[in-house]
Design a protein around this motif. Structure first.
Motif, PDB file in Angstrom:
ATOM      1  N   ALA A 115     -19.015 -18.669 -10.839  1.00  0.00           N
ATOM      2  CA  ALA A 115     -17.942 -17.603 -11.265  1.00  0.00           C
ATOM      3  C   ALA A 115     -18.001 -16.519 -10.408  1.00  0.00           C
ATOM      4  O   ALA A 115     -18.988 -16.190  -9.849  1.00  0.00           O
ATOM      5  N   PRO A 116     -16.980 -15.717 -10.205  1.00  0.00           N
ATOM      6  CA  PRO A 116     -17.029 -14.443  -9.401  1.00  0.00           C
ATOM      7  C   PRO A 116     -17.882 -13.493 -10.228  1.00  0.00           C
ATOM      8  O   PRO A 116     -17.541 -13.292 -11.351  1.00  0.00           O
ATOM      9  N   VAL A 117     -18.589 -12.852  -9.317  1.00  0.00           N
ATOM     10  CA  VAL A 117     -19.144 -11.596 -10.155  1.00  0.00           C
ATOM     11  C   VAL A 117     -18.302 -10.550 -10.803  1.00  0.00           C
ATOM     12  O   VAL A 117     -18.793 -10.090 -11.800  1.00  0.00           O
ATOM     13  N   GLY A 118     -17.074 -10.559 -10.145  1.00  0.00           N
ATOM     14  CA  GLY A 118     -16.288  -9.588 -10.827  1.00  0.00           C
ATOM     15  C   GLY A 118     -16.090  -9.985 -12.296  1.00  0.00           C
ATOM     16  O   GLY A 118     -15.579  -9.041 -12.866  1.00  0.00           O
ATOM     17  N   ARG A 119     -16.092 -11.260 -12.779  1.00  0.00           N
ATOM     18  CA  ARG A 119     -16.024 -11.570 -14.224  1.00  0.00           C
ATOM     19  C   ARG A 119     -17.096 -10.917 -14.995  1.00  0.00           C
ATOM     20  O   ARG A 119     -16.648 -10.555 -16.120  1.00  0.00           O
ATOM     21  N   TYR A 120     -18.143 -10.748 -14.446  1.00  0.00           N
ATOM     22  CA  TYR A 120     -19.216 -10.049 -15.362  1.00  0.00           C
ATOM     23  C   TYR A 120     -19.502  -8.461 -15.078  1.00  0.00           C
ATOM     24  O   TYR A 120     -19.707  -7.496 -15.812  1.00  0.00           O
ATOM     25  N   LEU A 121     -19.154  -7.921 -13.754  1.00  0.00           N
ATOM     26  CA  LEU A 121     -19.184  -6.773 -13.425  1.00  0.00           C
ATOM     27  C   LEU A 121     -17.987  -6.065 -12.770  1.00  0.00           C
ATOM     28  O   LEU A 121     -17.894  -6.086 -11.477  1.00  0.00           O
ATOM     29  N   THR A 132     -19.533 -14.959  -5.513  1.00  0.00           N
ATOM     30  CA  THR A 132     -20.028 -15.707  -6.770  1.00  0.00           C
ATOM     31  C   THR A 132     -21.340 -15.440  -7.194  1.00  0.00           C
ATOM     32  O   THR A 132     -22.102 -14.746  -6.255  1.00  0.00           O
ATOM     33  N   VAL A 133     -21.788 -15.515  -8.302  1.00  0.00           N
ATOM     34  CA  VAL A 133     -23.074 -15.385  -8.519  1.00  0.00           C
ATOM     35  C   VAL A 133     -24.273 -16.362  -7.638  1.00  0.00           C
ATOM     36  O   VAL A 133     -25.139 -15.760  -7.326  1.00  0.00           O
ATOM     37  N   MET A 135     -23.661 -17.126  -4.705  1.00  0.00           N
ATOM     38  CA  MET A 135     -23.673 -16.404  -3.272  1.00  0.00           C
ATOM     39  C   MET A 135     -24.788 -15.333  -3.486  1.00  0.00           C
ATOM     40  O   MET A 135     -25.502 -14.924  -2.354  1.00  0.00           O
ATOM     41  N   LEU A 136     -24.620 -14.583  -4.322  1.00  0.00           N
ATOM     42  CA  LEU A 136     -25.918 -13.565  -4.560  1.00  0.00           C
ATOM     43  C   LEU A 136     -27.441 -14.100  -4.405  1.00  0.00           C
ATOM     44  O   LEU A 136     -28.117 -13.609  -3.705  1.00  0.00           O
ATOM     45  N   LEU A 137     -27.825 -15.315  -5.183  1.00  0.00           N
ATOM     46  CA  LEU A 137     -28.957 -15.759  -5.368  1.00  0.00           C
ATOM     47  C   LEU A 137     -29.242 -16.440  -4.174  1.00  0.00           C
ATOM     48  O   LEU A 137     -30.530 -16.662  -3.877  1.00  0.00           O
ATOM     49  N   GLN A 138     -28.365 -16.880  -3.396  1.00  0.00           N
ATOM     50  CA  GLN A 138     -28.681 -17.645  -2.040  1.00  0.00           C
ATOM     51  C   GLN A 138     -28.239 -16.743  -0.831  1.00  0.00           C
ATOM     52  O   GLN A 138     -28.630 -17.061   0.274  1.00  0.00           O
ATOM     53  N   HIS A 139     -27.946 -15.478  -0.893  1.00  0.00           N
ATOM     54  CA  HIS A 139     -27.725 -14.522   0.128  1.00  0.00           C
ATOM     55  C   HIS A 139     -26.681 -14.790   1.138  1.00  0.00           C
ATOM     56  O   HIS A 139     -26.776 -14.826   2.327  1.00  0.00           O
ATOM     57  N   THR A 140     -25.708 -15.527   0.403  1.00  0.00           N
ATOM     58  CA  THR A 140     -24.448 -16.112   1.425  1.00  0.00           C
ATOM     59  C   THR A 140     -23.475 -15.005   0.903  1.00  0.00           C
ATOM     60  O   THR A 140     -21.970 -15.247   1.472  1.00  0.00           O
ATOM     61  N   SER A 141     -23.535 -13.817   0.305  1.00  0.00           N
ATOM     62  CA  SER A 141     -22.392 -12.948  -0.299  1.00  0.00           C
ATOM     63  C   SER A 141     -21.721 -12.240   0.905  1.00  0.00           C
ATOM     64  O   SER A 141     -20.446 -11.784   0.930  1.00  0.00           O
ATOM     65  N   GLY A 142     -22.435 -11.712   2.024  1.00  0.00           N
ATOM     66  CA  GLY A 142     -21.995 -11.065   3.067  1.00  0.00           C
ATOM     67  C   GLY A 142     -22.184  -9.523   2.970  1.00  0.00           C
ATOM     68  O   GLY A 142     -21.808  -8.682   3.653  1.00  0.00           O
ATOM     69  N   LEU A 143     -22.905  -9.442   1.630  1.00  0.00           N
ATOM     70  CA  LEU A 143     -23.024  -7.919   1.320  1.00  0.00           C
ATOM     71  C   LEU A 143     -24.122  -7.465   2.291  1.00  0.00           C
ATOM     72  O   LEU A 143     -25.197  -7.624   2.593  1.00  0.00           O
ATOM     73  N   HIS A 144     -23.767  -6.000   2.793  1.00  0.00           N
ATOM     74  CA  HIS A 144     -24.554  -5.302   3.537  1.00  0.00           C
ATOM     75  C   HIS A 144     -25.811  -4.897   2.744  1.00  0.00           C
ATOM     76  O   HIS A 144     -25.854  -4.535   1.602  1.00  0.00           O
ATOM     77  N   ASP A 145     -26.981  -5.156   3.442  1.00  0.00           N
ATOM     78  CA  ASP A 145     -28.453  -4.725   3.055  1.00  0.00           C
ATOM     79  C   ASP A 145     -28.613  -3.352   2.892  1.00  0.00           C
ATOM     80  O   ASP A 145     -28.572  -2.588   3.770  1.00  0.00           O
ATOM     81  N   TYR A 146     -28.617  -2.813   1.387  1.00  0.00           N
ATOM     82  CA  TYR A 146     -28.692  -1.463   1.317  1.00  0.00           C
ATOM     83  C   TYR A 146     -29.992  -0.821   2.037  1.00  0.00           C
ATOM     84  O   TYR A 146     -29.919   0.468   2.136  1.00  0.00           O
ATOM     85  N   THR A 147     -31.034  -1.579   2.334  1.00  0.00           N
ATOM     86  CA  THR A 147     -32.241  -0.962   2.757  1.00  0.00           C
ATOM     87  C   THR A 147     -31.754  -0.557   4.242  1.00  0.00           C
ATOM     88  O   THR A 147     -32.648   0.345   4.746  1.00  0.00           O
ATOM     89  N   THR A 192     -29.501  -6.191  -1.598  1.00  0.00           N
ATOM     90  CA  THR A 192     -28.271  -5.923  -2.481  1.00  0.00           C
ATOM     91  C   THR A 192     -27.876  -6.882  -3.268  1.00  0.00           C
ATOM     92  O   THR A 192     -27.548  -6.882  -4.440  1.00  0.00           O
ATOM     93  N   ASN A 193     -28.096  -8.241  -2.776  1.00  0.00           N
ATOM     94  CA  ASN A 193     -27.599  -9.298  -3.850  1.00  0.00           C
ATOM     95  C   ASN A 193     -28.441  -9.429  -5.117  1.00  0.00           C
ATOM     96  O   ASN A 193     -27.839  -9.600  -6.232  1.00  0.00           O
ATOM     97  N   PHE A 194     -29.781  -9.034  -4.935  1.00  0.00           N
ATOM     98  CA  PHE A 194     -30.635  -8.970  -6.157  1.00  0.00           C
ATOM     99  C   PHE A 194     -30.511  -7.673  -6.968  1.00  0.00           C
ATOM    100  O   PHE A 194     -30.812  -7.594  -8.243  1.00  0.00           O
ATOM    101  N   ALA A 195     -30.011  -6.659  -6.319  1.00  0.00           N
ATOM    102  CA  ALA A 195     -29.774  -5.208  -7.358  1.00  0.00           C
ATOM    103  C   ALA A 195     -28.520  -5.728  -8.007  1.00  0.00           C
ATOM    104  O   ALA A 195     -28.724  -5.426  -9.413  1.00  0.00           O
TER     105      ALA A 195
END
Length: 369
Positions: A115-121, A132-133, A135-147, A192-195
């Motif tokens: 499911a897309p993350v937007g469904r929950y957040l 998707t959820v 993608m967060l857990l497997q680090h395939t979301s493409g989100l920039h690492d906030y660190t 960021t994925n796990f944040a």
């Protein structure tokens, strides 16, 4: 909070140095491990403290035999050895605990992996309808690492070491930049994925991720020496310190506000507790078979990384499963064969002088090969 690198026995993003070694071992069984040579293990640990680590502790299990060993000192300039079961910051090993909670929610039908993350957040991520959820857990979301948006200079890092960070602030550092790639097309380790995963747990359960980790994992397994510190800067109980050299002076960097790591890497534990966690996770005590299989399933391009859990190929062809972590002077790895028959938990703290730690490859080869 660390990137994977233990399989090649190379640790990055950490200032390391040399120190004199103080050694000791302790049995938790009547007999020594049958295949694993404890003298070889000790030589590997001593090599680590000669070449970079201030102190190192390890717990090794083979069948029903287990032993702990150590090398180096708990505090720079003092002779007190590293506690055999001292506490330490586990960095990104935290991700496996958080992923376990998310997958429990999947098993309960409260979260859908695809499911897309937007469904929950809703509204949190500009691309929340495409990420998707899973993608967060497997680090395939493409989100920039906030660190990558935090100060990289050690002097600047120390200036904000006690700052409190809200998860939404950390995510905002990421979303201020475009996606690194279209979601689901590449693997790129990002804290960021796990944040976001921690925020998802709170949204679904009504309780913060740290409360859910405690009630779903720590209490059932009796992990009484494992903590989710929140804003607390210190490490409770016996522990090794970590250091960096800045402008010619030695700086103790043990204390800082771990909210900067949050659900991506803030936890504190011991080798005994992490060994119990690995045994329980792979032994099926925490997840239903379908969710455990999902956790261990990787993509052709994800470098063996599943869902907050990873495969580590050894030099002899054996595969170990687990996670590693690097955070502010502490490096940790939790590794186990799939049948939990051989397990390794190792943590080392940094000394003040830069240098590459040796002995890691020898340690892994002795335990798993």
């Amino acid at each position: 909070m660390g990137k994977r690198g233990w399989a090649a026995a190379v640790v990055t993003a950490l200032v390391l140095g040399a120190t004199g070694a103080a050694t000791a071992t302790a049995d938790t069984s009547a007999d020594a491990a049958a295949r694993i040579d404890r003298a070889a293990v000790q030589r590997a640990l001593d090599a680590m403290t000669r070449t970079g680590a201030a102190g190192v502790q390890v717990r090794i299990t083979e069948g029903n035999r287990q032993f702990a060993a150590r090398s180096g000192v708990a505090e720079w300039g003092r002779e007190r050895p590293v506690p055999l079961d001292g506490r330490f910051r586990i960095g990104s090993v935290t991700k496996t605990f958080v992923s376990t909670v998310v997958l429990q929610l999947v098993g309960e039908g409260r979260v859908e992996l695809d499911a897309p993350v937007g469904r929950y957040l809703p509204g949190l991520l500009p691309d929340g309808d495409r990420i998707t959820v899973r993608m967060l857990l497997q680090h395939t979301s493409g989100l920039h690492d906030y660190t990558g948006s935090l100060p990289s200079d050690p002097v600047e890092q120390l200036k904000i070491r006690y700052k409190h960070w809200e998860p939404a602030e950390l995510v905002a550092l990421s979303t201020a930049k475009p996606l690194n790639f279209p979601p689901g097309t590449r693997f790129d380790y990002s804290n960021t994925n796990f944040a976001v995963a921690g925020m998802l747990i709170k949204e679904v359960t009504g309780r913060p991720y740290d409360v859910e980790v405690e009630r779903r994992v720590l209490r059932p397994l009796g992990l009484r020496a494992t903590f989710l510190p929140g804003d607390r800067p210190g490490i409770p109980g016996p522990h090794a310190h970590s250091y960096v050299r800045l402008d010619g002076r030695v700086e103790d960097i043990t204390r800082f506000n771990p909210s900067v790591a949050g659900a991506a890497g803030s936890m504190i534990s011991t080798t005994a507790d992490l060994d119990r966690f690995a045994d329980a996770l792979l032994g099926g005590e925490l997840l239903k078979p379908a969710q455990l299989a999902e956790m261990m399933e990787s993509l052709p391009f994800s470098e063996g990384y599943g869902l907050g859990f990873a495969a580590y190929p050894m030099s002899c062809g054996t595969t170990a499963w687990g996670h590693d972590g690097v955070i502010f002077g502490y490096s940790t790895a939790v590794l186990s064969t799939a049948d939990t028959g051989t397990r390794l938990v190792v943590s080392f703290s940094s000394g003040p002088d830069e240098g590459e730690v040796e002995g890691l490859r020898e340690l892994l080869d002795e335990v798993f090969c």
